[in-house]
Design a protein around this motif. Structure first.
Motif, mmCIF file in Angstrom:
data_model
loop_
_atom_site.group_PDB
_atom_site.id
_atom_site.type_symbol
_atom_site.label_atom_id
_atom_site.label_comp_id
_atom_site.label_asym_id
_atom_site.label_seq_id
_atom_site.Cartn_x
_atom_site.Cartn_y
_atom_site.Cartn_z
ATOM 1 N N SER A 408 -10.222 51.703 107.480
ATOM 2 C CA SER A 408 -8.900 51.270 107.957
ATOM 3 C C SER A 408 -7.982 52.469 108.089
ATOM 4 C CB SER A 408 -8.284 50.238 107.009
ATOM 5 O OG SER A 408 -8.078 50.806 105.726
ATOM 6 N N THR A 410 -4.089 53.845 107.790
ATOM 7 C CA THR A 410 -2.800 53.561 107.169
ATOM 8 C C THR A 410 -1.690 54.016 108.102
ATOM 9 O OG1 THR A 410 -3.747 53.880 104.968
ATOM 10 C CG2 THR A 410 -1.341 53.947 105.154
ATOM 11 N N LYS A 429 -0.733 58.891 93.942
ATOM 12 C CA LYS A 429 -1.663 59.498 94.888
ATOM 13 C C LYS A 429 -0.900 60.173 96.025
ATOM 14 C CE LYS A 429 -5.284 57.689 92.787
ATOM 15 N NZ LYS A 429 -6.300 58.516 92.090
ATOM 16 N N ALA A 431 0.099 60.864 99.751
ATOM 17 C CA ALA A 431 0.189 60.034 100.947
ATOM 18 C C ALA A 431 1.020 60.777 101.991
ATOM 19 C CB ALA A 431 0.820 58.679 100.626
ATOM 20 N N GLU A 456 -4.098 59.132 107.847
ATOM 21 C CA GLU A 456 -4.469 58.655 106.513
ATOM 22 C C GLU A 456 -5.397 57.445 106.671
ATOM 23 O OE1 GLU A 456 -2.119 56.715 102.731
ATOM 24 O OE2 GLU A 456 -1.162 58.416 103.763
ATOM 25 N N VAL A 458 -8.521 54.780 104.873
ATOM 26 C CA VAL A 458 -8.994 54.200 103.619
ATOM 27 C C VAL A 458 -10.422 53.709 103.834
ATOM 28 C CG1 VAL A 458 -8.685 52.397 101.882
ATOM 29 C CG2 VAL A 458 -6.688 53.534 102.876
ATOM 30 N N GLY A 461 -11.472 51.538 99.518
ATOM 31 C CA GLY A 461 -10.385 51.710 98.574
ATOM 32 C C GLY A 461 -9.995 53.141 98.297
ATOM 33 N N ARG A 462 -10.688 54.081 98.898
ATOM 34 C CA ARG A 462 -10.419 55.499 98.644
ATOM 35 C C ARG A 462 -9.719 56.106 99.853
ATOM 36 N NH1 ARG A 462 -10.550 59.398 94.394
ATOM 37 N NH2 ARG A 462 -10.744 61.440 95.379
ATOM 38 N N THR A 463 -8.611 56.786 99.629
ATOM 39 C CA THR A 463 -7.859 57.411 100.710
ATOM 40 C C THR A 463 -8.490 58.736 101.104
ATOM 41 O OG1 THR A 463 -5.763 56.388 100.069
ATOM 42 C CG2 THR A 463 -5.631 58.417 101.370
#
Length: 608
Positions: A408, A410, A429, A431, A456, A458, A461-463
């Motif tokens: 995904s 962001t 974190k 961003a 950014e 994902v 669950g990890r950026t």
């Protein structure tokens, strides 16, 4: 590098097109009677008779060029002197179709000039010529002087002498040392009939009917048949360009690794697009090595696959969409994220103020679906019109494709052509302040150049923060065969500035979150050993993953016989320390005559 399709459309086979603006006249016009060719050539790169009229220079015609703006012929003295530094051949520039044939014994009277292909500002060496000639044919059907063999034993291991500091580091005035330096060896044969035998192709046949071979098959040999460029001190002395005096249709259509079997022979010329060139009147027979395009491995379920691919000025009028889509699906195995470089606006090079590229991108996405791949989503930022360099009117930019079924994006509003992206801390974190965004777009480092696109993402669950780059090109740098040694790489000044800004941005991310997953990738337009790469890597903020490959596989581009790295994927310490990443330079373009881009794509697979 300048795109192979952008700089030479009007100069296909021009090796030394003569013009007053690019001819060096070194002394006042005078008259010199009855000199020999080796007297004209002398023992340095410039003739002691430059600017003088010479009379009855005798020789046998060894080659005739009837095309382009450099019409003329070569003559060679069948009775050489005993000085290895003096060439026995010279080009006679006629400007119109010559009225001589190979094997004619002639005398030539005219003016000696030193012509610089590409103009004096290019830094190229000069070609000694006799211009405005009066030609007398004495007899025909004579034996052509035997071709001098160029091979691994005859070409020295050292590439070029250091230039004379008192002459701006030019080698022009230095005595030739043909047994010590490769460039001196080639210069000592300028204009002479030469031959190579059973040579391996190291740059595929290009649209300008030329290819490159090596006479040193073991010199920095690549895994798939090329010659790898591994440092500024390893210029690969065995590389030689091949053109032809024959019909274009008869020129071999070769890929890297193919072999020109038997003898390839003709005059040795010098041109602005690669330097010393064997202009063949006898071509060897092509034996194919059967090189196949590579495919990478499919990412595993828990792996994130991130790729970079320069699609070379892609716009809606191009015919390459299906081929690019097939490459993404079948050769790259549908990476989760693809950074595309050189996506043009919706009407390509038409310079009417159009900057949107949605038509271009969606046409590629549709082609990927038709090829059996995912329906990618995409993000980008339109540049301000005519500010980012590249083909005028094209408004090239970087674009992120991503597979929404796997990853995904962001979105954070506010990113545009002029707004700088920043780093913030959210829930402990790192961003982005805007996503997508651009790094310091107002900084002069990006003048007439592409601004880095930051996004950014994902994954499970990890950026992951991805920076898509397309640094300033190498246009304007002096060539490896320049008269200035070492050559000046003027373009790297801007790339160093750009690398400094990208590294500083990555440092901001890592200062905010030490273990952040950051990837900086794209067309860096510089080598993995370059100062640009060193600045990008900094004090360990990034590391170029292509260095995980054996040296024989480190290349993404093939230029003038050198396989080299221009495209890179650099990773932050968290990714590198994981030791579970895989990097692949997927060779689908650079080695092939029918390439759809001049760059190979790369893929990184890792577990965030």
């Amino acid at each position: 590098m300048p795109s192979k399709s952008s700089a030479r459309l009007a100069a296909l086979t021009v090796a030394a097109a003569c013009s007053a603006a690019t001819t060096l006249v070194l002394v006042s016009p005078a008259h010199a009677a009855a000199v020999r060719i080796h007297d004209v050539q002398g023992t340095t790169r410039t003739s002691p008779y430059a600017g003088q009229k010479v009379t009855d220079v005798a020789g046998i015609v060894t080659g005739v060029r009837t095309y382009g703006s450099s019409k003329g012929f070569w003559i060679q003295d069948p009775n050489p002197d005993d000085d290895p530094a003096t060439s026995e051949g010279v080009f006679v520039f006629t400007s119109s179709t010559p009225k001589v044939a190979v094997g004619d014994s002639v005398t030539v009277s005219g003016t000696v000039s030193e012509f610089v292909p590409g103009g004096t500002s290019s830094g190229n060496q000069s070609v000694t010529e006799i211009t405005k000639p009066t030609v007398t044919v004495l007899s025909s059907g004579n034996a052509v002087p035997a071709a001098t063999v160029i091979d691994a034993r005859s070409v020295p291991a050292a590439y070029a002498p250091a230039g004379d500091p008192a002459a701006g580091n030019s080698v022009n005035g230095l005595p030739l040392q043909p047994r010590t330096y490769a460039l001196d060896h080639y210069e000592s044969l300028e204009g002479m009939n030469v031959q190579v035998a059973d040579t391996r192709v190291v740059t595929a046949t290009d649209p300008y009917t030329e290819l490159w071979v090596t006479v040193k098959p073991r010199e920095n040999a690549g895994r798939r048949g090329g010659t790898v460029y591994g440092s500024y001190d390893a210029q690969n002395t065995g590389r030689l360009q091949i053109q032809s005096l024959g019909r274009t249709a008869d020129f071999p259509v070769a890929n890297v690794g193919d072999v020109l079997e038997g003898t390839t022979a003709g005059p040795l010329d010098y041109n602005q697009f690669g330097g010393y060139t064997l202009v063949a009147n006898q071509l060897g027979t092509l034996r194919s090595a059967g090189l196949q395009r590579e495919s990478t491995e499919k990412q595993k379920n828990g792996e994130l696959a991130v790729a970079t691919y320069n699609v070379e000025n892609l716009d809606p009028s191009d015919s390459t969409f299906e081929a690019h889509a097939s490459a993404i699906v079948n050769n790259l195995k549908s990476p989760d994220i693809v950074s595309l470089e050189e996506i043009q606006d919706n009407n390509g090079a038409t310079d009417d103020g159009t900057v949107a590229a949605d038509v271009t991108v969606n046409k590629l996405i549709d082609a990927v679906v038709a090829a059996g791949g995912p329906r990618y989503d995409w993000r980008s930022i339109d540049p301000a019109n005519d500010t980012d360099g590249g083909e005028p009117g094209g408004n090239i930019r970087q674009v992120f494709l991503f597979n929404p079924e796997r990853v995904s994006f962001t979105d954070r509003a506010g990113g545009d052509a002029t707004t700088a992206v920043g780093v913030q801390r959210l829930r402990g974190k790192a961003a982005l302040t805007v996503s997508p965004g651009r790094i310091d777009p107002a900084d002069m480092a990006w003048k007439s150049s592409r601004k880095p696109l930051v996004g950014e993402f994902v994954f499970r669950g990890r950026t992951v923060i991805v920076i898509a780059n397309h640094f300033n090109s190498k246009g304007g740098d002096q060539g490896l065969t320049s008269q200035y040694q070492p050559p000046v790489r003027s373009s790297e000044t801007q790339r160093h500035q750009q690398a400094t800004l990208v590294n500083a941005f990555v440092k901001d991310v890592l200062d905010t979150q030490k273990n952040a997953d950051v990837i900086a990738l794209g067309d860096i337009n510089d080598f993995e050993f370059s100062g640009t790469a060193q600045i990008l890597e900094g004090d360990g903020e990034l590391w170029s993953a292509i260095k995980s490959l054996p040296r024989s596989e480190r290349y993404t581009y093939d230029y003038q016989g050198n396989q080299q790295v221009l495209d890179q994927i650099l990773v932050s310490p968290a990714i590198r320390r994981g030791c579970d990443f895989e990097y692949d330079s997927v060779h689908i373009n650079s080695e092939f005559h029918d390439q759809i881009s001049d760059h190979d794509p790369q893929v990184l697979r890792f577990h965030p």
